[in-house]
Write a protein that holds these residues in place. Structure first.
Motif, PDB file in Angstrom:
ATOM      1  N   MET A 194      44.173  44.776  38.199  1.00 60.45           N
ATOM      2  CA  MET A 194      44.074  44.529  36.756  1.00 60.45           C
ATOM      3  C   MET A 194      44.675  45.687  35.961  1.00 60.45           C
ATOM      4  SD  MET A 194      42.743  41.652  35.535  1.00 60.45           S
ATOM      5  CE  MET A 194      41.783  41.979  34.039  1.00 60.45           C
ATOM      6  N   LEU A 195      44.354  46.907  36.352  1.00 57.98           N
ATOM      7  CA  LEU A 195      44.860  48.079  35.628  1.00 57.98           C
ATOM      8  C   LEU A 195      46.373  48.195  35.742  1.00 57.98           C
ATOM      9  CD1 LEU A 195      42.051  50.577  36.676  1.00 57.98           C
ATOM     10  CD2 LEU A 195      42.539  49.860  34.331  1.00 57.98           C
ATOM     11  N   ILE A 196      46.906  47.983  36.935  1.00 61.51           N
ATOM     12  CA  ILE A 196      48.355  48.087  37.122  1.00 61.51           C
ATOM     13  C   ILE A 196      49.076  46.970  36.378  1.00 61.51           C
ATOM     14  CG2 ILE A 196      50.218  48.151  38.807  1.00 61.51           C
ATOM     15  CD1 ILE A 196      48.287  50.594  38.784  1.00 61.51           C
ATOM     16  N   ALA A 197      48.511  45.758  36.406  1.00 61.80           N
ATOM     17  CA  ALA A 197      49.118  44.643  35.674  1.00 61.80           C
ATOM     18  C   ALA A 197      49.101  44.906  34.175  1.00 61.80           C
ATOM     19  CB  ALA A 197      48.374  43.343  35.992  1.00 61.80           C
ATOM     20  N   CYS A 198      48.032  45.513  33.669  1.00 58.94           N
ATOM     21  CA  CYS A 198      47.926  45.825  32.248  1.00 58.94           C
ATOM     22  C   CYS A 198      49.008  46.817  31.820  1.00 58.94           C
ATOM     23  CB  CYS A 198      46.545  46.388  31.948  1.00 58.94           C
ATOM     24  SG  CYS A 198      46.294  46.887  30.237  1.00 58.94           S
ATOM     25  N   ILE A 199      49.260  47.820  32.639  1.00 55.27           N
ATOM     26  CA  ILE A 199      50.202  48.881  32.290  1.00 55.27           C
ATOM     27  C   ILE A 199      51.659  48.432  32.445  1.00 55.27           C
ATOM     28  CG2 ILE A 199      51.039  51.182  32.958  1.00 55.27           C
ATOM     29  CD1 ILE A 199      48.113  51.811  33.770  1.00 55.27           C
ATOM     30  N   PHE A 200      51.947  47.701  33.501  1.00 58.21           N
ATOM     31  CA  PHE A 200      53.337  47.412  33.835  1.00 58.21           C
ATOM     32  C   PHE A 200      53.749  45.950  33.633  1.00 58.21           C
ATOM     33  CE2 PHE A 200      52.473  51.278  36.299  1.00 58.21           C
ATOM     34  CZ  PHE A 200      53.562  52.048  35.928  1.00 58.21           C
ATOM     35  N   GLY A 201      52.803  45.072  33.372  1.00 57.87           N
ATOM     36  CA  GLY A 201      53.169  43.666  33.296  1.00 57.87           C
ATOM     37  C   GLY A 201      52.385  42.878  32.272  1.00 57.87           C
ATOM     38  N   ARG A 202      51.881  41.726  32.689  1.00 56.47           N
ATOM     39  CA  ARG A 202      51.156  40.816  31.806  1.00 56.47           C
ATOM     40  C   ARG A 202      49.906  40.302  32.509  1.00 56.47           C
ATOM     41  NH1 ARG A 202      54.933  42.413  29.160  1.00 56.47           N
ATOM     42  NH2 ARG A 202      56.588  41.220  28.113  1.00 56.47           N
ATOM     43  N   ILE A 203      48.825  40.157  31.728  1.00 61.27           N
ATOM     44  CA  ILE A 203      47.590  39.534  32.211  1.00 61.27           C
ATOM     45  C   ILE A 203      47.310  38.323  31.340  1.00 61.27           C
ATOM     46  CG2 ILE A 203      45.114  39.804  32.607  1.00 61.27           C
ATOM     47  CD1 ILE A 203      45.571  42.810  32.862  1.00 61.27           C
ATOM     48  N   TYR A 204      46.920  37.216  31.975  1.00 65.27           N
ATOM     49  CA  TYR A 204      46.598  35.989  31.256  1.00 65.27           C
ATOM     50  C   TYR A 204      45.222  35.493  31.686  1.00 65.27           C
ATOM     51  CZ  TYR A 204      51.659  35.961  30.522  1.00 65.27           C
ATOM     52  OH  TYR A 204      52.935  36.305  30.197  1.00 65.27           O
ATOM     53  N   PHE A 205      44.482  34.948  30.722  1.00 63.27           N
ATOM     54  CA  PHE A 205      43.191  34.342  31.021  1.00 63.27           C
ATOM     55  C   PHE A 205      43.289  32.836  30.858  1.00 63.27           C
ATOM     56  CE2 PHE A 205      38.999  32.912  29.163  1.00 63.27           C
ATOM     57  CZ  PHE A 205      38.384  32.763  30.392  1.00 63.27           C
ATOM     58  N   PHE A 206      42.968  32.109  31.912  1.00 59.42           N
ATOM     59  CA  PHE A 206      42.908  30.649  31.903  1.00 59.42           C
ATOM     60  C   PHE A 206      41.449  30.253  31.700  1.00 59.42           C
ATOM     61  CE2 PHE A 206      43.125  26.679  34.790  1.00 59.42           C
ATOM     62  CZ  PHE A 206      43.251  25.853  33.687  1.00 59.42           C
ATOM     63  N   ASP A 207      41.151  29.738  30.519  1.00 58.35           N
ATOM     64  CA  ASP A 207      39.766  29.505  30.110  1.00 58.35           C
ATOM     65  C   ASP A 207      39.225  28.195  30.684  1.00 58.35           C
ATOM     66  OD1 ASP A 207      37.314  29.674  28.949  1.00 58.35           O
ATOM     67  OD2 ASP A 207      38.002  29.366  26.881  1.00 58.35           O
ATOM     68  N   GLU A 208      39.088  28.192  32.004  1.00 59.61           N
ATOM     69  CA  GLU A 208      38.523  27.031  32.688  1.00 59.61           C
ATOM     70  C   GLU A 208      37.961  27.494  34.027  1.00 59.61           C
ATOM     71  OE1 GLU A 208      40.204  22.811  34.461  1.00 59.61           O
ATOM     72  OE2 GLU A 208      40.891  23.470  32.476  1.00 59.61           O
ATOM     73  N   PRO A 209      36.788  27.012  34.425  1.00 61.76           N
ATOM     74  CA  PRO A 209      36.266  27.390  35.744  1.00 61.76           C
ATOM     75  C   PRO A 209      37.053  26.714  36.859  1.00 61.76           C
ATOM     76  CG  PRO A 209      34.790  25.834  34.680  1.00 61.76           C
ATOM     77  CD  PRO A 209      35.835  26.190  33.662  1.00 61.76           C
ATOM     78  N   THR A 210      37.303  27.444  37.932  1.00 64.08           N
ATOM     79  CA  THR A 210      38.088  26.902  39.042  1.00 64.08           C
ATOM     80  C   THR A 210      37.351  26.967  40.382  1.00 64.08           C
ATOM     81  OG1 THR A 210      39.153  29.046  39.405  1.00 64.08           O
ATOM     82  CG2 THR A 210      40.288  27.479  37.938  1.00 64.08           C
ATOM     83  N   LEU A 211      36.106  27.460  40.373  1.00 62.98           N
ATOM     84  CA  LEU A 211      35.353  27.554  41.625  1.00 62.98           C
ATOM     85  C   LEU A 211      33.869  27.697  41.350  1.00 62.98           C
ATOM     86  CD1 LEU A 211      34.962  31.069  42.945  1.00 62.98           C
ATOM     87  CD2 LEU A 211      36.746  30.756  41.244  1.00 62.98           C
ATOM     88  N   SER A 212      33.091  27.455  42.380  1.00 61.55           N
ATOM     89  CA  SER A 212      31.657  27.742  42.352  1.00 61.55           C
ATOM     90  C   SER A 212      31.452  29.132  42.940  1.00 61.55           C
ATOM     91  CB  SER A 212      30.880  26.703  43.172  1.00 61.55           C
ATOM     92  OG  SER A 212      30.956  25.434  42.572  1.00 61.55           O
ATOM     93  N   TYR A 213      30.957  30.046  42.118  1.00 64.81           N
ATOM     94  CA  TYR A 213      30.750  31.448  42.499  1.00 64.81           C
ATOM     95  C   TYR A 213      29.316  31.574  42.992  1.00 64.81           C
ATOM     96  CZ  TYR A 213      31.020  36.584  41.869  1.00 64.81           C
ATOM     97  OH  TYR A 213      31.014  37.951  42.056  1.00 64.81           O
ATOM     98  N   ARG A 214      29.151  31.539  44.299  1.00 65.87           N
ATOM     99  CA  ARG A 214      27.822  31.444  44.899  1.00 65.87           C
ATOM    100  C   ARG A 214      27.113  32.800  44.920  1.00 65.87           C
ATOM    101  NH1 ARG A 214      26.482  27.674  49.499  1.00 65.87           N
ATOM    102  NH2 ARG A 214      28.724  27.633  49.937  1.00 65.87           N
ATOM    103  N   GLN A 215      25.866  32.807  44.427  1.00 69.69           N
ATOM    104  CA  GLN A 215      25.028  34.001  44.460  1.00 69.69           C
ATOM    105  C   GLN A 215      23.922  33.790  45.500  1.00 69.69           C
ATOM    106  OE1 GLN A 215      26.101  36.600  42.290  1.00 69.69           O
ATOM    107  NE2 GLN A 215      27.712  35.036  42.226  1.00 69.69           N
ATOM    108  N   HIS A 216      23.824  34.735  46.450  1.00 72.00           N
ATOM    109  CA  HIS A 216      22.867  34.528  47.545  1.00 72.00           C
ATOM    110  C   HIS A 216      22.134  35.793  47.959  1.00 72.00           C
ATOM    111  CE1 HIS A 216      26.031  36.209  50.147  1.00 72.00           C
ATOM    112  NE2 HIS A 216      26.856  35.411  49.501  1.00 72.00           N
ATOM    113  N   GLY A 217      22.234  36.840  47.177  1.00 66.86           N
ATOM    114  CA  GLY A 217      21.478  38.061  47.467  1.00 66.86           C
ATOM    115  C   GLY A 217      22.192  39.052  48.358  1.00 66.86           C
ATOM    116  N   GLN A 218      23.304  38.611  48.991  1.00 70.91           N
ATOM    117  CA  GLN A 218      24.051  39.530  49.849  1.00 70.91           C
ATOM    118  C   GLN A 218      25.507  39.643  49.405  1.00 70.91           C
ATOM    119  OE1 GLN A 218      23.135  37.574  53.646  1.00 70.91           O
ATOM    120  NE2 GLN A 218      21.810  39.306  54.154  1.00 70.91           N
ATOM    121  N   ASN A 219      25.787  39.258  48.158  1.00 75.12           N
ATOM    122  CA  ASN A 219      27.141  39.391  47.629  1.00 75.12           C
ATOM    123  C   ASN A 219      27.539  40.859  47.574  1.00 75.12           C
ATOM    124  OD1 ASN A 219      25.606  37.078  46.181  1.00 75.12           O
ATOM    125  ND2 ASN A 219      27.749  36.458  46.030  1.00 75.12           N
TER     126      ASN A 219
END
Length: 310
Positions: A194-219
């Protein structure tokens, strides 16, 4: 060469990795290849991987590292150094991808950039649905759940807080080329990109969920629900963690400055210099420099912690 290389790091992943692999192989976008590297699993992970290898053959490569256990950062950084592709995606072993995750993310990046821009280091990240270990929804948005603003991706913000989970990222070869090898001083592989892309390129945010981010206590990282009480409790009970986090962010920023200071655009070099000066200033000037440089985290409470322990 496939259009997109998917990088999956595993370690004792037998509980969830089969569901994740199924979600990858059911993707609507097919121009991809999967490289898996195991960080020294002692459970049934390797048997599951071999079963998928036998079934899908050329679509999956398996790398083994049995000499020692790898951290998540080490594992992903190692895989990235061993593959070449026009585009890359990180994949966590315990998530479940939506069927159109690759297709929608890739199309969004394609339509957000001009042909000339595509020569630059590019990174796009998305939202995700936060679930418990049974995939029951905890929040329809990772950013709402964590009280984060995905549009705050200036270098001033990113130096103190990474907003984009690696499991939602798509990035191009130009970014890989400049950002690797990922140094030991990087806090995490995705944070560094993220930091390198910010300094030397472009960052884009796609405002849509694309996965289930599972929380299970051992992440390895995970997503904890943001609330006033839990945040205040952390400020009171874990001040050393906040101070350690700041030291790691200074070290990461110093490494970027040392490695790229002669090649980065001058405005970003100045931002890094102003940020790095803070650690050696006295109590009052540290806080004045934070305000003057707009070095802020997300939300009032996080910035309260910053001003208390900087």
């Amino acid at each position: 060469m496939y259009k997109i290389e998917i990088l999956l790091a595993t370690y004792n992943s037998e509980r969830f990795v089969e569901q994740q692999l199924d979600s990858i192989f059911y993707q609507s976008f097919r121009d991809w290849h999967l490289t898996v590297q195991d960080g020294g699993s002692t459970d049934g992970t390797l048997q599951i991987l071999e079963r998928f290898k036998k079934k899908y053959n050329s679509k999956i490569s398996i790398l083994y590292n049995a000499s020692h256990k790898l951290s998540s950062k080490e594992n992903f950084s190692s895989i990235l150094s061993k593959v070449d592709s026009p585009y890359y995606m990180f994949c966590d072993h315990d998530d479940v991808w939506f069927k159109d995750k690759i297709e929608k993310t890739f199309q969004f990046l394609k339509y957000s950039t001009t042909i000339s821009d595509r020569e630059l280091p590019l990174l796009v990240f998305t939202d995700s649905v936060v679930t418990n270990e049974n995939l029951e929804v905890l929040s329809e948005s990772f950013f709402t759940y964590q009280n984060l603003d995905p549009n705050k991706i200036s270098l001033e913000n990113l130096l103190l807080q990474n907003v984009a989970p690696g499991n939602t990222m798509l990035f191009n070869h130009a970014l890989k080329k400049i950002a690797t090898p990922i140094p030991n001083e990087a806090i995490m592989h995705d944070y560094w990109l993220m930091l390198i892309a910010c300094i030397f390129g472009r960052i884009y945010f796609f405002d849509e969920p694309t996965l289930s981010y599972r929380q299970h206590g051992q992440n390895v990282i995970g997503a904890s629900k943001f609330s006033f009480l839990t945040t205040m409790r952390k400020l009171i009970k874990e001040p050393n963690k906040i101070s350690l986090s700041l030291r790691n962010q200074y070290l990461q920023a110093q490494t970027i400055y040392n490695d790229f200071g002669s090649t980065m655009p001058m405005p970003y070099k100045k931002i890094l210099e102003d940020f790095l000066k803070i650690k050696d200033q006295d109590f009052i000037n540290k806080r004045l420099s934070i305000i003057k440089g707009h070095f802020f985290k997300h939300g009032v409470l996080r910035n309260l912690g910053l001003f208390l322990f900087v």
